[in-house]
Design a protein around this motif. Sequence first.
Motif, PDB file in Angstrom:
ATOM      1  N   SER A 265       0.843  -1.191   0.000  1.00  0.00           N
ATOM      2  CA  SER A 265       0.000   0.000   0.000  1.00  0.00           C
ATOM      3  C   SER A 265       0.879   1.242   0.000  1.00  0.00           C
ATOM      4  N   THR A 266       0.429   2.292  -0.667  1.00  0.00           N
ATOM      5  CA  THR A 266       1.290   3.434  -0.961  1.00  0.00           C
ATOM      6  C   THR A 266       1.891   4.085   0.268  1.00  0.00           C
ATOM      7  N   TYR A 267       1.044   4.646   1.153  1.00  0.00           N
ATOM      8  CA  TYR A 267       1.595   5.449   2.234  1.00  0.00           C
ATOM      9  C   TYR A 267       2.079   4.613   3.409  1.00  0.00           C
ATOM     10  N   ASN A 268       2.073   3.266   3.274  1.00  0.00           N
ATOM     11  CA  ASN A 268       2.605   2.421   4.345  1.00  0.00           C
ATOM     12  C   ASN A 268       4.093   2.144   4.189  1.00  0.00           C
ATOM     13  N   SER A 269       4.636   2.361   3.003  1.00  0.00           N
ATOM     14  CA  SER A 269       6.065   2.116   2.802  1.00  0.00           C
ATOM     15  C   SER A 269       6.866   3.336   3.196  1.00  0.00           C
ATOM     16  N   ASN A 270       8.140   3.129   3.489  1.00  0.00           N
ATOM     17  CA  ASN A 270       8.950   4.189   4.077  1.00  0.00           C
ATOM     18  C   ASN A 270       9.053   5.441   3.223  1.00  0.00           C
ATOM     19  N   ASP A 271       9.165   5.294   1.894  1.00  0.00           N
ATOM     20  CA  ASP A 271       9.412   6.455   1.058  1.00  0.00           C
ATOM     21  C   ASP A 271       8.180   6.940   0.314  1.00  0.00           C
ATOM     22  N   ASP A 272       7.013   6.361   0.611  1.00  0.00           N
ATOM     23  CA  ASP A 272       5.817   6.743  -0.113  1.00  0.00           C
ATOM     24  C   ASP A 272       4.717   7.229   0.816  1.00  0.00           C
ATOM     25  N   VAL A 273       5.078   7.976   1.863  1.00  0.00           N
ATOM     26  CA  VAL A 273       4.060   8.505   2.756  1.00  0.00           C
ATOM     27  C   VAL A 273       3.131   9.427   1.972  1.00  0.00           C
ATOM     28  N   SER A 274       3.667  10.178   1.042  1.00  0.00           N
ATOM     29  CA  SER A 274       2.870  10.998   0.142  1.00  0.00           C
ATOM     30  C   SER A 274       3.372  10.745  -1.268  1.00  0.00           C
ATOM     31  N   ASN A 275       2.475  10.373  -2.196  1.00  0.00           N
ATOM     32  CA  ASN A 275       2.884  10.028  -3.546  1.00  0.00           C
ATOM     33  C   ASN A 275       2.294  11.035  -4.531  1.00  0.00           C
ATOM     34  N   ALA A 389      -2.068  28.559 -14.364  1.00  0.00           N
ATOM     35  CA  ALA A 389      -1.314  27.387 -13.900  1.00  0.00           C
ATOM     36  C   ALA A 389      -0.372  26.896 -14.989  1.00  0.00           C
ATOM     37  N   THR A 390       0.879  26.658 -14.605  1.00  0.00           N
ATOM     38  CA  THR A 390       1.870  26.079 -15.518  1.00  0.00           C
ATOM     39  C   THR A 390       2.012  24.583 -15.280  1.00  0.00           C
ATOM     40  N   PHE A 391       1.842  24.166 -14.012  1.00  0.00           N
ATOM     41  CA  PHE A 391       1.919  22.761 -13.635  1.00  0.00           C
ATOM     42  C   PHE A 391       0.681  22.406 -12.822  1.00  0.00           C
ATOM     43  N   VAL A 392       0.338  21.134 -12.834  1.00  0.00           N
ATOM     44  CA  VAL A 392      -0.793  20.629 -12.057  1.00  0.00           C
ATOM     45  C   VAL A 392      -0.298  19.495 -11.172  1.00  0.00           C
ATOM     46  N   GLU A 393      -0.641  19.551  -9.908  1.00  0.00           N
ATOM     47  CA  GLU A 393      -0.255  18.492  -8.970  1.00  0.00           C
ATOM     48  C   GLU A 393      -1.268  17.353  -9.007  1.00  0.00           C
ATOM     49  N   GLN A 394      -0.776  16.126  -9.058  1.00  0.00           N
ATOM     50  CA  GLN A 394      -1.636  14.947  -9.032  1.00  0.00           C
ATOM     51  C   GLN A 394      -1.163  13.991  -7.939  1.00  0.00           C
ATOM     52  N   ASP A 395      -2.081  13.180  -7.452  1.00  0.00           N
ATOM     53  CA  ASP A 395      -1.781  12.222  -6.386  1.00  0.00           C
ATOM     54  C   ASP A 395      -2.236  10.837  -6.838  1.00  0.00           C
ATOM     55  N   PHE A 396      -1.338   9.855  -6.730  1.00  0.00           N
ATOM     56  CA  PHE A 396      -1.655   8.471  -7.102  1.00  0.00           C
ATOM     57  C   PHE A 396      -1.362   7.562  -5.911  1.00  0.00           C
ATOM     58  N   SER A 397      -2.272   6.654  -5.620  1.00  0.00           N
ATOM     59  CA  SER A 397      -2.079   5.768  -4.474  1.00  0.00           C
ATOM     60  C   SER A 397      -2.754   4.430  -4.724  1.00  0.00           C
ATOM     61  N   VAL A 398      -2.394   3.457  -3.921  1.00  0.00           N
ATOM     62  CA  VAL A 398      -2.980   2.123  -4.012  1.00  0.00           C
ATOM     63  C   VAL A 398      -3.143   1.588  -2.602  1.00  0.00           C
ATOM     64  N   GLU A 399      -4.227   0.889  -2.377  1.00  0.00           N
ATOM     65  CA  GLU A 399      -4.504   0.327  -1.056  1.00  0.00           C
ATOM     66  C   GLU A 399      -4.951  -1.115  -1.219  1.00  0.00           C
ATOM     67  N   PHE A 400      -4.289  -2.029  -0.506  1.00  0.00           N
ATOM     68  CA  PHE A 400      -4.635  -3.449  -0.551  1.00  0.00           C
ATOM     69  C   PHE A 400      -5.470  -3.812   0.669  1.00  0.00           C
ATOM     70  N   SER A 401      -6.500  -4.594   0.460  1.00  0.00           N
ATOM     71  CA  SER A 401      -7.320  -5.107   1.558  1.00  0.00           C
ATOM     72  C   SER A 401      -7.641  -6.561   1.261  1.00  0.00           C
ATOM     73  N   THR A 402      -8.042  -7.279   2.290  1.00  0.00           N
ATOM     74  CA  THR A 402      -8.246  -8.723   2.141  1.00  0.00           C
ATOM     75  C   THR A 402      -9.624  -9.130   2.609  1.00  0.00           C
ATOM     76  N   MET A 403     -10.128 -10.199   2.031  1.00  0.00           N
ATOM     77  CA  MET A 403     -11.403 -10.779   2.454  1.00  0.00           C
ATOM     78  C   MET A 403     -11.194 -11.881   3.481  1.00  0.00           C
ATOM     79  N   SER A 404      -9.944 -12.223   3.771  1.00  0.00           N
ATOM     80  CA  SER A 404      -9.669 -13.367   4.638  1.00  0.00           C
ATOM     81  C   SER A 404      -9.889 -13.014   6.090  1.00  0.00           C
ATOM     82  N   PHE A 405     -10.247 -14.007   6.867  1.00  0.00           N
ATOM     83  CA  PHE A 405     -10.468 -13.850   8.298  1.00  0.00           C
ATOM     84  C   PHE A 405      -9.197 -14.238   9.041  1.00  0.00           C
TER      85      PHE A 405
END
Length: 696
Positions: A265-275, A389-405
Amino acid sequence: MAPNRVCTTALVLLVSLPSALASLMNGAGCDTTTNFDIDTVLSSAQAYGNSENVFMPPGCTCKESGVAKPECVIFDCDCKCDLTAGVCDMNCCCDTECTAAQITKFSTNCLDSGVSDPVYQTCHSPYEVAKINPKYPMRSDDSAENAYKNLLCVQTDNSGTKGVFFDTGRTKASLYPSAADVFSDKDCNTEFDYTCNSRATSTLSSSSGHDTTDEFFLLGDTIASTTGVAGSSSIAEAFGGALPLPKADQRGYCNENNRVQFGESTYNSNDDVSNTCIRPVGTLSTTCTAEFDYKRFVENMFVSSKYSAAIAADSTTDFVAVAVSSIKKGNTYLYGNGGGTTLPTASHSGTTCSNALKSLCYEIVYDVDFKITAVNARIELADVDSSSATFVEQDFSVEFSTMSFPNSAPSLDNNNLVNRTRSGNPGYIMGRPVLGGRVHPGESKAVLANVKGMQVMSSVNGECDTTGGFNANFGTSVQFGVDMSVGCSLSLTAAELQNLCVNKVSHTGNYLYDPAPAVTTGQSNIPFWLTSMYNDTSTTKVGIFGNADPLDITQWLDVTQGAFANSEPAYDALKLSCSNFPTGTHYKFQWTYVGSTTNPQAKIMSAEVSYSSQEMKFNNDRTGNTAEQNFPFSVTVDWTYKELNSEKYSPPPPPIIFSVPYDVFYPFQIDSPATRSGGSWAVLALSAVLCVCMVF
């Protein structure tokens, strides 16, 4: 520009199998939830907040004999890779929430559990032992060859020594010294202390040993992606054949060669707190539909459900379609969540690109066999004006979840009643977000923990957020052990500076916070972006350890609130300057290691936030009354390590009926109860049963 918070962690209360799965599927992944959900637990009969466990964190075993668990300071911990409460962590073979079948799948790639066995020297040369207490006619064999064959060795290790542990003391005062004692002016002794010294692409990868014929994914696997119409001959690889996760390159531009990695998951890794990354506006008539249209990331996109799935026109059963779950623009949902039923489209007119992509979050759901079952996309749109505006900021992230108990039953002792992401188990992992929250408004023994941890202001475009209100102090996660400085600038005319200083008036919106409304003099207002997380309602709390339980407030530490400016701001009309107005916020943390020295656990000992002021002087007086000047504001975070002494611990020995010379078993240790806590000085204990081969 208000900070973006698009993708948040799922919360699940695992009470029974049916309700657990329902909660997981309804609230998992890319939700808009701000805090971890503990209300369901609080409403049940489950005990909470009663451990008073300020010495030993959850997930550890007390090594101290005859000491109650809440008072234990000599402990060891054995599963630091278990970072998600209530869910089996992939490749974490010590996670009790994993089933035996799950562990079998990734047992050849187990993550480090943190356990390390004590190292003892178990063999010695008999020649060295013979030098101790030599008595005629006893002698050692002179054969050099026999010296190698018949080493003096420990046959059975029954040593009572449990290891070497940090000496933390046995009082709350020694464990958690007051911020006033820890953070004082005398601490300005490092070149990295901001308060004292500051002026106002990922590559394709997969798990080692993973067979290409395996259907299940493992941690770090790339995920195949296709585009086109399923079952037709027009199907082809999308984004080079792997699901993309655009990431900033060295210039900050969005690089679409970065790939989603399974389980990361994106913001769970050390270098991807904000992507976040930026895209040049360029020729808007072209880029609006070519680069800023969100549909190229979701429309006719398919993702492999199995690791071994091959991209082929007829492989529809091995791929799942990317579905759009919601589209938001500002505070309005255009699609999903009670909004419209038609997907909006990016369009260009004049200098404006309407419905341009602002943020995208992939929510990927997998089952108990680590196969992907669904991919949903949550999207946020905005309008882009090329005239401003000359540049536009965008944010991309991914989140994993599970159905397992989870394999282990949810309980307070297992520290998994609240499904959440940890920053260590128990000790913090360097670079992971510091757990942050406040006292739960409905239960004083619990903590309302923020999903992304402790936050401070964010300023990607360099401007202070004058429209975010109480949310202006969010956007950047504080990372454990990482010193940081975040800044922004506020553009003011001379008249606006005077109004801000004297009249406490916000010139472009209500962005000033009054910490003491009843005080009319001698007290300064402060911009929202400088306030701590919960300045308006409650003291900010941080998790002492990386696995602090929101249900137990004793596992959390107050961030001691320093005083605001103790004098009222003053404006000098001759110098066009404002003094005593808050311009900086400074966080200080003290941390240390506890537990076994061979498996140390990082924890926070003390935390403080204070405020500073620098003169705000208007220097553009020669350019007219409407001229503006940028005034800087900053937030800093400093970390200080506290080194603790260590001590060897052995439990009190049982009494024996005979005594021996103190050095008869040299070089092996003979424990004396006189030197160990809890023992009787009148007895001795042997640390090992020895087999000695001597020649007479």
